[in-house]
Design a protein around this motif. Structure first.
Motif, PDB file in Angstrom:
ATOM      1  N   PHE A  66      54.112 -70.682 -27.077  1.00 49.39           N
ATOM      2  CA  PHE A  66      55.549 -70.875 -26.956  1.00 49.39           C
ATOM      3  C   PHE A  66      56.110 -69.823 -26.010  1.00 49.39           C
ATOM      4  CE2 PHE A  66      54.732 -72.913 -31.047  1.00 49.39           C
ATOM      5  CZ  PHE A  66      55.506 -74.063 -30.944  1.00 49.39           C
ATOM      6  N   LEU A  67      56.764 -70.265 -24.970  1.00 49.77           N
ATOM      7  CA  LEU A  67      57.372 -69.349 -24.024  1.00 49.77           C
ATOM      8  C   LEU A  67      58.544 -68.623 -24.688  1.00 49.77           C
ATOM      9  CD1 LEU A  67      57.316 -71.587 -20.823  1.00 49.77           C
ATOM     10  CD2 LEU A  67      55.607 -69.937 -21.619  1.00 49.77           C
ATOM     11  N   ASP A  68      58.783 -67.392 -24.248  1.00 56.39           N
ATOM     12  CA  ASP A  68      59.822 -66.582 -24.883  1.00 56.39           C
ATOM     13  C   ASP A  68      61.216 -67.168 -24.686  1.00 56.39           C
ATOM     14  OD1 ASP A  68      57.882 -64.826 -25.711  1.00 56.39           O
ATOM     15  OD2 ASP A  68      58.257 -63.353 -24.133  1.00 56.39           O
ATOM     16  N   LEU A  69      61.456 -67.769 -23.534  1.00 57.31           N
ATOM     17  CA  LEU A  69      62.777 -68.304 -23.212  1.00 57.31           C
ATOM     18  C   LEU A  69      62.701 -69.813 -23.018  1.00 57.31           C
ATOM     19  CD1 LEU A  69      64.028 -65.654 -20.607  1.00 57.31           C
ATOM     20  CD2 LEU A  69      64.430 -65.689 -23.076  1.00 57.31           C
ATOM     21  N   PHE A  70      63.644 -70.526 -23.578  1.00 57.29           N
ATOM     22  CA  PHE A  70      63.740 -71.969 -23.366  1.00 57.29           C
ATOM     23  C   PHE A  70      65.186 -72.381 -23.637  1.00 57.29           C
ATOM     24  CE2 PHE A  70      63.096 -71.691 -27.931  1.00 57.29           C
ATOM     25  CZ  PHE A  70      63.780 -72.781 -28.463  1.00 57.29           C
ATOM     26  N   PRO A  71      65.643 -73.504 -23.067  1.00 55.35           N
ATOM     27  CA  PRO A  71      64.875 -74.537 -22.371  1.00 55.35           C
ATOM     28  C   PRO A  71      64.339 -74.078 -21.019  1.00 55.35           C
ATOM     29  CG  PRO A  71      67.211 -74.990 -22.223  1.00 55.35           C
ATOM     30  CD  PRO A  71      67.075 -73.861 -23.183  1.00 55.35           C
ATOM     31  N   VAL A  72      63.326 -74.810 -20.550  1.00 53.52           N
ATOM     32  CA  VAL A  72      62.621 -74.458 -19.320  1.00 53.52           C
ATOM     33  C   VAL A  72      62.918 -75.504 -18.255  1.00 53.52           C
ATOM     34  CG1 VAL A  72      60.312 -74.238 -18.304  1.00 53.52           C
ATOM     35  CG2 VAL A  72      60.810 -73.221 -20.538  1.00 53.52           C
TER      36      VAL A  72
END
Length: 212
Positions: A66-72
């Motif tokens: 899971f990426l730290d920042l979203f939405p991507v």
């Protein structure tokens, strides 16, 4: 000085606070409030104005990260390391099923964006990232809007409600009762008013559990 990730412009902030455009005595202080509110909103719902993240690392050994920042908005590079050997992963699509790949999940609230969950794929099938600590490096662009000017009114209005709440501490803290001056509690007790919460309902980001 305005931050490029601010949700509001100085003029919009003044309008929200009923400060005339010609009044400049707050122009040095108000930008810090705008940036603080924008950063708090980002923490609450994820980035609003887009920013680039380079080589964000995650532990492998699982089918997704899971990426730290979203939405991507987009992923520019995914590199997986097995000891010191690196493999550049390619995006999978309906038309392309690379041998070493990744697949992004859609962001349900805004289907044109991605949720930030990155799945490991191998020739169109499920796979697992190579085991290791900080051995998956991802570069990507996160956020909803390309600039402050393009932020939809819904997010701007939420930020305005928050700004009004924080700016209360700068207002006169006394009020007249008959012939007496009485103290009033003008210091904000919460960062995100209920009106702002309702405007972004459905986009509030809860802590996510890692899938092993």
């Amino acid at each position: 000085m305005a931050d490029p990730l601010d949700v509001l412009t100085l003029a919009e902030a003044k309008q929200a606070l009923n400060i005339s455009e010609s009044v400049t005595k707050h122009d040095a202080e108000l930008p810090s409030y705008i940036t603080a509110v924008s950063q708090r909103l980002d923490l609450y719902i994820g980035p609003v104005v887009q920013r680039t993240v380079t080589n964000e690392v995650h532990d492998g050994g699982r089918p997704s990260v899971f990426l730290d920042l979203f939405p991507v908005v987009s992923v520019t590079q995914v590199i997986e390391y097995s000891d010191t050997t690196s493999t550049v992963l390619t995006a999978e699509s309906n038309a392309v099923k690379p041998d070493e790949a990744y697949l992004l999940e859609r962001y349900d609230v805004i289907p044109s964006l991605w949720s930030g969950r990155l799945l490991r794929r191998r020739a169109g099938r499920r796979a697992r990232f190579e085991s290791g600590q900080a051995n998956v490096a991802v570069s990507y662009v996160a956020g909803r809007c390309a600039s402050t000017a393009e932020v939809p009114e819904r997010y701007k209005l939420a930020a305005k409600f928050m700004l009004e709440n924080f700016w209360r501490s700068q207002l006169d803290a006394t009020g007249g009762v008959n012939e007496f001056d009485m103290p009033q509690a003008n210091f904000p007790r919460w960062g995100i008013p209920m009106a702002a919460r309702q405007l972004v309902s459905g986009e509030i980001q809860e802590p996510r559990q890692v899938v092993l």
